[in-house]
Write an enzyme that holds these catalytic residues in place. Structure first.
Site, short mmCIF file in Angstrom:
data_model
loop_
_atom_site.label_atom_id
_atom_site.label_comp_id
_atom_site.label_asym_id
_atom_site.label_seq_id
_atom_site.Cartn_x
_atom_site.Cartn_y
_atom_site.Cartn_z
N CYS A 9 -4.61 12.55 12.52
CA CYS A 9 -5.28 11.29 12.25
C CYS A 9 -5.67 10.76 13.33
O CYS A 9 -5.22 11.28 14.25
CB CYS A 9 -4.34 10.43 11.34
N ARG A 15 -9.03 -0.08 4.58
CA ARG A 15 -8.09 1.04 3.85
C ARG A 15 -6.76 0.24 3.61
O ARG A 15 -6.15 0.84 2.56
CB ARG A 15 -7.89 1.99 4.74
N ARG A 37 0.50 14.46 13.05
CA ARG A 37 1.06 14.31 11.76
C ARG A 37 1.28 15.68 10.93
O ARG A 37 0.55 16.00 10.10
CB ARG A 37 0.50 13.33 11.10
N LYS A 70 0.78 -1.18 0.06
CA LYS A 70 -0.02 0.05 0.04
C LYS A 70 0.88 1.14 0.03
O LYS A 70 0.52 2.05 -0.78
CB LYS A 70 -0.91 -0.12 1.26
N ASN A 71 1.79 1.22 0.84
CA ASN A 71 2.71 2.44 0.95
C ASN A 71 3.54 2.86 0.08
O ASN A 71 4.26 3.97 -0.16
CB ASN A 71 3.38 2.43 2.61
N ASP A 127 4.11 0.92 11.86
CA ASP A 127 3.12 0.09 11.57
C ASP A 127 2.78 -1.44 11.99
O ASP A 127 1.88 -2.08 11.57
CB ASP A 127 3.23 0.16 9.93
N1 EPU Z 1 6.90 14.33 10.47
C1 EPU Z 1 7.20 15.76 10.66
N2 EPU Z 1 6.93 16.76 9.75
C2 EPU Z 1 6.59 16.12 8.61
C3 EPU Z 1 6.29 15.05 8.31
C4 EPU Z 1 6.34 14.14 9.44
O1 EPU Z 1 7.53 15.99 11.84
O2 EPU Z 1 6.26 17.09 7.56
C5 EPU Z 1 6.92 13.25 11.63
C6 EPU Z 1 5.71 12.74 12.05
O3 EPU Z 1 5.02 13.73 12.76
C7 EPU Z 1 6.16 11.53 12.54
C8 EPU Z 1 7.46 11.26 11.77
O4 EPU Z 1 7.75 12.41 11.10
O5 EPU Z 1 6.53 11.51 13.83
C9 EPU Z 1 7.38 10.25 10.60
O6 EPU Z 1 6.39 10.46 9.65
P1 EPU Z 1 6.31 10.09 8.26
O7 EPU Z 1 6.35 11.47 7.45
O8 EPU Z 1 7.47 9.33 7.82
O9 EPU Z 1 5.08 9.70 8.06
P2 EPU Z 1 4.09 9.46 6.59
O10 EPU Z 1 5.20 9.59 5.35
O11 EPU Z 1 3.03 10.60 6.59
C10 EPU Z 1 4.25 6.78 6.29
C11 EPU Z 1 3.08 5.86 6.12
C12 EPU Z 1 2.70 5.59 7.64
C13 EPU Z 1 3.76 5.18 8.55
C14 EPU Z 1 4.89 6.30 8.51
C15 EPU Z 1 6.26 6.01 9.20
C16 EPU Z 1 2.54 5.88 3.95
C17 EPU Z 1 1.21 6.16 3.04
N3 EPU Z 1 2.23 6.10 5.08
O12 EPU Z 1 3.61 7.91 6.80
O13 EPU Z 1 2.00 4.50 7.34
O14 EPU Z 1 3.44 4.85 9.70
O15 EPU Z 1 5.32 6.51 7.07
O16 EPU Z 1 6.80 4.78 8.77
O17 EPU Z 1 3.55 5.48 3.61
C18 EPU Z 1 -0.04 2.93 7.75
O18 EPU Z 1 0.41 2.07 6.94
O19 EPU Z 1 -0.70 2.33 8.60
C19 EPU Z 1 0.58 4.25 8.20
C20 EPU Z 1 0.16 5.12 8.96
#
Ligand code: EPU
Length: 432
Positions: free
Chosen positions: A119, A402, A124, A24-25, A310
């Site tokens: 969320c 999802r 986030r 998915k990701n 995750d």
């Molecule tokens: N963060 C910031 N600033 C940003 C973005 C993120 O401070 O601009 C922080 C977040 O608050 C968090 C950390 O950085 O503490 C990591 O967040 P990240 O941005 O890596 O998360 P994401 O890219 O939004 C993806 C996955 C998530 C998974 C996270 C961490 C997808 C679609 N989603 O989210 O997947 O938990 O990486 O590995 O790729 C799931 O599949 O259940 C899911 C939530």
């Protein structure tokens, strides 16, 4: 669509072999990246999920035709490049859709994309996405909940993308996509190294981008003038694969998962061994087998290659039945603990002090009505239900739909007693 729930009769050891779907990701940002292509793209192993359907709707509003062919592959083609508006109603349903921002900006010079909002497990933020795009020369304003981004021409830059919790997976992806069409060279420092970032880089390179170093903390991108359509197969879903293995283990069963990349799960397999789980792996397959009660473990989630956030909820469900006290902290999302209270309702002994949970293993869990609060929490509750005595009802399973393709069908193929039923008690699902 009417709300549904899972009804599970617990206590049956799972047995058999099952295939992990495409990730998915990986699939979500790769679909967003097709905005960059001048020609059609063909994507294999894109899972059939509610999140993919939401992104498909957003792509259509952005002038990209997207279809599932009879072969199961997804084909995309830009048909109207004048549409650069991604509305709140859609983006707020799924955070990953914020990934259309980088490609829209790079290819069309303008984007108006809703801020995704919070969320179920925390605020986030998206500041790192915006920092990276600004460094490439974009003018970005936030107006009435929308990001409005403009750039006549993006220019390569040195960008540091580390945040308080490490790097950002989708932030790295967003900036990498935009930098692929920027003029000159970009270096992303403190890039996320998740396998899904590597898959996206491989897809972009197949389109004609010039990206090196994906999978490490420093990614070099030489901007190119155009990107072509291409064909690509999405990597296997490491989180789904591990969830299915853990579902086998929590029931004391014998489950083999194929179509996996074990190298993406080293941190998880290390904990399996520490817990003394019966466990084997080879190049594309891993399996679990009974080995008595599991031993306690300590889990601190970290960015890749650490233990993934995750899988924190699913690992916690498993440790509820271990022999000993396990300790859990989620370094990525400290508040991602909504499953704790539900597991407690099933008889789990979990002590929570701020962001740390101590899970004292019990001999049995009891079936109970419980509620999924997010995708992974939902999977953890299903696992607990499969192992529990008696009947468990898991409500709000739209969270599970999802991100797990054919979840109950895969579990049924392993011998689980789980069925989907209408949930009359459900209120209207909140936006997530
Ligand atoms: N963060 C910031 N600033 C940003 C973005 C993120 O401070 O601009 C922080 C977040 O608050 C968090 C950390 O950085 O503490 C990591 O967040 P990240 O941005 O890596 O998360 P994401 O890219 O939004 C993806 C996955 C998530 C998974 C996270 C961490 C997808 C679609 N989603 O989210 O997947 O938990 O990486 O590995 O790729 C799931 O599949 O259940 C899911 C939530």
């Amino acid at each position: 669509m009417a709300a549904e729930k899972f009804i599970i009769q617990g206590g049956r050891p799972l047995k058999g072999e099952v295939r992990a779907s495409g990730s998915k990701n990986s699939a979500l940002p790769i679909i967003a990246a097709t905005i960059l292509a001048d020609g059609p793209c063909s994507l294999g192993d894109v899972p059939r999920l509610a999140d993919v359907d939401v992104l498909a709707k957003i792509m259509q509003t952005l002038g990209v035709s997207i279809e599932r062919e009879a072969t199961g592959r997804i084909s995309t083609r830009v048909v109207n490049p004048d549409q650069s508006f991604a509305p709140y109603e859609l983006v707020s349903m799924m955070r990953a859709s914020f990934c259309v921002l980088g490609p829209l900006l790079a290819r069309r010079g303008y984007a108006k994309v809703s801020l995704p909002g919070g969320c179920a497990f925390g605020s986030r933020p998206v500041d790192l996405h915006l920092k990276g795009l600004r460094a490439l020369g974009a003018e970005i304003e936030i107006e009435h909940g929308y990001v409005i981004a403009r750039a006549k021409k993006l220019r390569g830059a040195n960008i540091y993308l580390g945040g308080p919790a490490g790097s950002s997976v989708l932030g790295t992806g967003n900036v990498m996509m935009a930098a692929s069409l920027a003029e000159g060279q970009t270096v992303i420092e403190h890039a996320a190294c998740e396998p899904e970032v590597v898959d996206l880089a491989n897809f972009l390179n197949a389109m004609g981008a010039s990206i090196e170093g994906a999978g490490s903390h420093r990614i070099h991108i030489k901007g190119v003038r155009t990107l072509e359509g291409c064909s690509h197969d999405v990597i296997p879903d490491r989180i789904e694969a591990a969830t299915l293995l853990m579902a086998g283990a929590i029931t004391g069963g014998e489950v083999v998962v194929n179509n996996i990349a074990p190298i993406h799960l080293e941190a998880v397999f290390d904990k399996f061994r520490e817990a003394r789980m019966g466990f084997t792996r080879n190049c594309k397959v891993a399996g679990v087998s009974p080995n008595g009660r599991l031993k306690e473990v300590e889990i601190a989630t970290l960015p890749y290659p650490g233990f993934p956030t995750d899988l924190q909820a699913q690992m916690m469900a498993m440790m509820c039945l271990a022999n000993g006290a396990s300790v859990f902290t989620d370094g990525i999302y400290p508040d991602r603990l909504n499953h704790v209270a539900e597991l407690q309702r099933m008889g789990a002994r979990i002590l929570r002090v701020n962001e740390t949970c101590v899970v004292i293993g019990v001999e049995k869990l009891q079936g109970a009505p419980v509620m999924a609060s997010d995708l992974r929490a939902g999977a953890a509750l299903v696992m607990a239900g499969l192992a529990a005595e008696g009947e468990t009802e898991v409500r709000r399973i739209y969270h599970i739909d999802r991100g797990y393709e054919n979840f109950e069908a895969k579990l049924v193929s392993l011998g689980a007693d789980i069925r989907r039923a209408p949930d009359e008690s459900a209120e209207k699902p909140p936006a997530v």
